[in-house]
Design an enzyme around this catalytic site. Structure first.
Site, PDB file in Angstrom:
ATOM      1  N   GLY A   1      44.167   8.671  33.608  1.00 29.49           N
ATOM      2  CA  GLY A   1      45.626   8.707  33.630  1.00 29.49           C
ATOM      3  C   GLY A   1      46.252   8.198  32.346  1.00 29.49           C
TER       4      GLY A   1
ATOM      5  N   GLU B   1      46.161  30.803  11.246  1.00 31.34           N
ATOM      6  CA  GLU B   1      45.101  31.204  10.303  1.00 31.34           C
ATOM      7  C   GLU B   1      44.102  32.167  10.931  1.00 31.34           C
ATOM      8  OE1 GLU B   1      44.401  30.146   6.830  1.00 31.34           O
ATOM      9  OE2 GLU B   1      46.556  29.905   7.077  1.00 31.34           O
TER      10      GLU B   1
ATOM     11  N   ARG C   1      36.513   0.046  28.762  1.00 29.12           N
ATOM     12  CA  ARG C   1      36.963   0.314  30.136  1.00 29.12           C
ATOM     13  C   ARG C   1      35.777   0.252  31.088  1.00 29.12           C
ATOM     14  NH1 ARG C   1      39.193   0.939  34.670  1.00 29.12           N
ATOM     15  NH2 ARG C   1      40.683   2.603  35.144  1.00 29.12           N
TER      16      ARG C   1
END
Length: 392
Positions: A351, A374, A279
């Site tokens: 987004g 747990e 990106r």
């Protein structure tokens, strides 16, 4: 830990043995072929991974702690942690379903008789491939284990169990359960006893499974006991020993839970690296922007640290060392850092990270429960404080 050497000249190291490396590779291949391709579907449909469980069983990466003398592989806690990380990387919902047999078997492994181990673990779990569940939590007794209200009253050579358990993993599919109940309501934590309860016992019923935010491939439901008659031969350990067994179970089970969180953390990091490399923003791959790159650097730092704590806690179990601080360190840190990694991964994706078509959305939903089950992150810190100030 791991392949820690005792050669004083060479010093300790963190290199896995050849056999451990093979175990990791085998599990990683299994995850790539059998879990990652279907994880989104199992999550969306809240589908229980029974077929995946049996494939993993044939491979020897579930029921790992059952000793060889009862038909199991007799793996160490450390080896189970290595497997847990890989399964958690693939899908923590599916890995939880695959791992609960080990959790529920722990009371029997810790305090059960040879006959109980041979029948319930050897014949029922290993030979027949059955599921089992672990029943402590109640609607009004989560973190406060000693506050359970399910009771077991002696009737001749049997006990009648009445009450309910909630948030029980694999409850809908289990063939039997390790259940904790009060045999003496006035004795506080000393009045608790552990029982093995067969699913087919009259009076036992399993409610509708819960519809959950995350780890949806893991079945979670309520169990109700209405005059469920259990023979005293099904008591694990001694009457009144249940609380101490439960506390030992946590020390044994938390390394594996921490490791599963570590696996999710590694997945968040690797997905972020892949996306941030591809990106671009402002003419550069986004990892070259410090605001993004530092988030991923922190994921890497915290992943390595959390994994070492998980390894140390498992090594401690294998060495027979009792120090509750270490599994508490591992569970709290791994859960908290996995949660941070998942939140930051969504931020890296922007987004797109909020959309189901990208994997980090699921990681964010799956991760939150690690800070709750747990033993919550708050309870882990209580344990750490208690141990740090013990004797003062």
């Amino acid at each position: 830990m791991a392949g820690t050497r005792t050669d004083a000249m060479a010093g300790p190291h963190f290199k896995l043995s050849e056999e451990q490396e093979m175990l990791v590779r085998m599990t990683r291949d299994f995850v790539a072929d059998n879990i990652i391709p279907v994880a989104a579907e199992y999550d969306d449909k809240a589908k229980f991974p029974e077929g995946i469980f049996h494939k993993a069983r044939e491979l020897g990466i579930v029921n790992m702690l059952v000793p060889e003398e009862f038909g199991g592989v007799g793996a160490s806690a450390f080896e189970e942690v290595l497997v847990s990380e890989e399964l958690g990387y693939g899908c923590t919902g599916i890995s939880t379903s695959l791992g609960v047999n080990s959790l529920a078997a722990l009371p029997i492994l810790i305090a059960g008789s040879a006959e109980q181990k041979a029948y319930w673990l050897g014949e029922r779990v290993i030979d027949q491939g059955q599921f089992l569940s672990y029943g402590v939590t109640e609607a009004n007794a989560g973190s406060n284990v000693a506050g359970i209200l399910t009771r077991a009253e002696k009737r001749g050579s049997s006990y009648l169990i009445n009450g309910s358990k909630t948030f029980i993993t694999n409850a809908s599919h289990a063939h039997f359960y390790t259940i904790f109940a009060k045999t003496d309501l006035e004795a506080g934590h000393r009045g608790m006893t552990c029982f093995i309860v067969d699913r087919e016992t009259p009076g036992l019923s399993v409610g509708k499974k819960f519809d959950k935010l995350g780890q949806r491939a893991s079945d979670t439901a309520e169990i109700v006991f209405d005059n469920v008659e259990v023979p005293e031969d099904n008591i694990v350990g001694q009457v009144g020993q249940g609380f101490y067994i439960a506390m030992q179970v946590f020390d044994y089970s938390r390394p594996g839970v921490a490791a599963a969180a570590v696996g999710l953390q590694r997945r968040a990091m690797e997905e972020s690296i892949r996306y941030a490399r591809e990106r671009e923003a402002f003419g550069l791959p986004i990892y070259q922007h410090q605001a993004v790159g530092h988030k991923i650097a922190d994921m890497a730092i915290n992943y390595e640290a959390a994994r070492l704590l998980a390894w140390q806690s498992a090594w401690q179990v294998d060495q027979g060392i009792y120090n509750p601080r270490v599994p508490a360190y591992a569970k709290a840190f791994a859960a908290d850092m996995a949660t941070k990694a998942a939140v930051d991964a969504v931020q890296v994706f922007g987004g797109y990270g909020y959309m189901k078509e990208y994997p980090v959305e699921k990681l964010l939903r799956d991760v939150k429960i690690f800070q709750i089950y747990e033993g919550t992150s708050e309870i882990q810190r209580n344990i750490i404080v208690r141990e740090l100030f013990r004797g003062e």
